[in-house]
Design a protein around this motif. Structure first.
Motif, PDB file in Angstrom:
ATOM      1  N   TYR A 151       0.815  -1.208   0.000  1.00 32.60           N
ATOM      2  CA  TYR A 151       0.000   0.000   0.000  1.00 32.60           C
ATOM      3  C   TYR A 151       0.853   1.263   0.000  1.00 32.60           C
ATOM      4  N   ALA A 152       2.057   1.201   0.580  1.00 33.51           N
ATOM      5  CA  ALA A 152       2.933   2.365   0.571  1.00 33.51           C
ATOM      6  C   ALA A 152       3.332   2.729  -0.851  1.00 33.51           C
ATOM      7  N   ILE A 153       3.591   1.729  -1.672  1.00 33.64           N
ATOM      8  CA  ILE A 153       3.969   1.979  -3.062  1.00 33.64           C
ATOM      9  C   ILE A 153       2.815   2.605  -3.823  1.00 33.64           C
TER      10      ILE A 153
ATOM     11  N   LEU B 174       2.324   6.396  -5.469  1.00 37.27           N
ATOM     12  CA  LEU B 174       1.883   6.609  -6.858  1.00 37.27           C
ATOM     13  C   LEU B 174       0.727   7.594  -6.907  1.00 37.27           C
ATOM     14  N   TYR B 175      -0.281   7.389  -6.057  1.00 38.99           N
ATOM     15  CA  TYR B 175      -1.480   8.229  -6.114  1.00 38.99           C
ATOM     16  C   TYR B 175      -1.237   9.621  -5.531  1.00 38.99           C
TER      17      TYR B 175
ATOM     18  N   TYR C 283       0.403  11.238  -8.572  1.00 42.35           N
ATOM     19  CA  TYR C 283      -0.521  11.303  -9.706  1.00 42.35           C
ATOM     20  C   TYR C 283      -1.941  11.072  -9.188  1.00 42.35           C
ATOM     21  N   PRO C 284      -2.518  12.046  -8.488  1.00 40.94           N
ATOM     22  CA  PRO C 284      -3.818  11.831  -7.836  1.00 40.94           C
ATOM     23  C   PRO C 284      -4.942  11.508  -8.806  1.00 40.94           C
ATOM     24  N   GLU C 285      -4.791  11.909 -10.058  1.00 41.61           N
ATOM     25  CA  GLU C 285      -5.838  11.625 -11.041  1.00 41.61           C
ATOM     26  C   GLU C 285      -5.985  10.135 -11.329  1.00 41.61           C
ATOM     27  N   LEU C 286      -4.990   9.338 -10.944  1.00 42.99           N
ATOM     28  CA  LEU C 286      -5.051   7.901 -11.210  1.00 42.99           C
ATOM     29  C   LEU C 286      -5.876   7.137 -10.182  1.00 42.99           C
TER      30      LEU C 286
ATOM     31  N   ALA D 166       5.347   1.084 -10.693  1.00 42.33           N
ATOM     32  CA  ALA D 166       4.742   0.640  -9.433  1.00 42.33           C
ATOM     33  C   ALA D 166       4.444  -0.852  -9.464  1.00 42.33           C
ATOM     34  N   LEU D 167       3.918  -1.335 -10.579  1.00 45.44           N
ATOM     35  CA  LEU D 167       3.626  -2.762 -10.694  1.00 45.44           C
ATOM     36  C   LEU D 167       4.903  -3.595 -10.602  1.00 45.44           C
TER      37      LEU D 167
END
Length: 212
Positions: free
Chosen positions: A2-4, A8-9, A12-15, A200-201
């Motif tokens: 969840y930290a990763i 990411l979010y 890039y909050p739009e994701l 991230a993946l």
């Protein structure tokens, strides 16, 4: 994990509202694939072809973690050549099997010339793919014909399918078990978000299999 994803979010909050469920589903597909001894095939055109190569580079060698090979392999290598075993094992890194379909120039040009150019990726999926493997198709429009044909063949073979695409998802969306549709319409904006998503993946998968 969840930290990763939180990182990411945050960047890039739009994701988060648009893509979070499919990003997590993509992770689950990849984890199951590698857990069961499968491999990942990746295809795309232009900048997305470069992304396919990039993903393979992160999966097939150490990315954020050290990936020492197991001592059992050192013993097997020593039985082959004790003198070189130490050097080889010191530099080898654990790998998650991944193949980019964009780099096989002789095969691609031969098949495009002799058969059908828009089935070049599909031919490779048919040759390499096995049930339980995963195909990642990358297309900013979601409508690249050669990527769509590859996804159709993958589905017929019983492979998992992941798409990286833009807002609408195009025709790709219906062919993917996880369609990550970034909420933008222009190619540069879409590709700009694809990179942190697949990074991230790759980090998540690496931690899953190589965390100490």
């Amino acid at each position: 994990m969840y930290a990763i994803l939180d990182k990411l979010y945050a960047k890039y909050p739009e994701l988060q509202p648009a893509c979070s469920a499919d990003i997590f589903q993509a992770f689950e597909l990849l984890r199951t694939c590698f857990r069961n001894g499968g491999k990942v095939l990746i295809c795309g055109n232009g900048g997305s072809a470069a992304d396919a190569e990039h993903i393979v580079g992160e999966l097939m060698k150490g990315f954020m973690l050290q990936r020492p090979v197991p001592s059992s392999f050192r013993d097997k290598l020593s039985a082959v050549d004790a003198e070189s075993a130490g050097y080889i094992v010191q530099h080898l890194q654990g790998a998650l099997p991944a193949i980019s379909l964009v780099s096989h120039t002789a095969l691609s040009t031969a098949f495009a010339n002799d058969a059908a150019p828009d089935l070049v990726f599909a031919q490779q999926v048919y040759g390499y793919g096995k049930p339980g493997d995963v195909l990642i198709g990358i297309s900013t429009s979601g409508n690249s014909a050669n990527v769509l044909h590859a996804l159709r063949v993958a589905k017929a073979l019983g492979m998992g399918t992941i798409g990286l695409t833009g807002r609408s998802g195009g025709r790709m969306k219906a062919l993917c078990d996880a369609a990550v549709c970034v909420p933008f319409d222009s190619t540069p904006d879409i590709q700009e978000r694809h990179l942190p998503i697949y990074h991230a993946l790759c980090i998540l998968i690496e931690e899953e299999f190589f965390s100490p």
